[in-house]
Enzyme design. Sequence first.
Site, short mmCIF file in Angstrom:
data_model
loop_
_atom_site.label_atom_id
_atom_site.label_comp_id
_atom_site.label_asym_id
_atom_site.label_seq_id
_atom_site.Cartn_x
_atom_site.Cartn_y
_atom_site.Cartn_z
N ASP A 8 0.86 -1.18 0.00
CA ASP A 8 0.00 0.00 0.00
C ASP A 8 0.89 1.23 0.00
OD1 ASP A 8 -1.96 -1.88 0.27
OD2 ASP A 8 -2.74 -1.15 2.18
N ASP A 130 -15.53 -4.77 -0.73
CA ASP A 130 -15.15 -4.43 0.64
C ASP A 130 -16.41 -4.51 1.51
OD1 ASP A 130 -12.68 -3.86 -0.49
OD2 ASP A 130 -13.13 -1.72 -0.68
#
Length: 239
Positions: A8, A130
């Site tokens: 990330d 998600d």
Amino acid sequence: MEIIPAIDLIDGKCVRLTEGDFSQQTTYHSDPVEVAKQFEALGLRRLHLVDLDGARAKQPVNLPILARIARETNLVIDYGGGLQSVDAIQMALDAGAQQVTAGSIAVREPKTVQKWLKEYGADRIIVGADFKDNFIAINAWADQSDLTLESFIASFSEKGAKTFICTDVSKDGKLQGSSLDIYQKLIASFPDLQFIASGGVTTIEEVRQLRAAGLHGAIIGKAIYEGTISLEDLAKEVI
């Protein structure tokens, strides 16, 4: 099952967030390209690259890093963060991504993502699912939609999607275990789809359990950086 380490990116560095909260950020390495090379050296073949700057800016920000990783490794990269248009997708693919992940836009503009699936094919467009408490999370995970995880997946399956990254927001970055039971139910309900587990994977035994359950892949982030899963043990799981 594909073992997929995660990088990330914020300000060009490797970071991890807890539950997607930018105020709960830990920086682990200043050079993501070197981290990617370490993954490749151990025999890992995939990389999940998330442009968190891009997610906030609603357009890709860290494409130069994507391009460097693609140029200096042979990793198969899936890229997400800030992909809101065909132009953004094309830039990511041109920079070296083999796949891109359609995240919140899949909730806000499902017809747009359906067009992407038709234009680029289901092998290149991954749908990000998600979820928290079985409902799809939106707005950088800050809110819940009224879509259940199952209805969201069913809808995109009808639109041609075949691969889903399913991230349990409540577990992401906490190192408290993954949602194996939810993944098992999804596989039973949608046997023809490919599910990639994400969020909370903490031990090498969990990786083995996810493989035994029939997951297509498992994304592993914080467990690598915190050392609860060693890269050497992870490399032994690569088939």
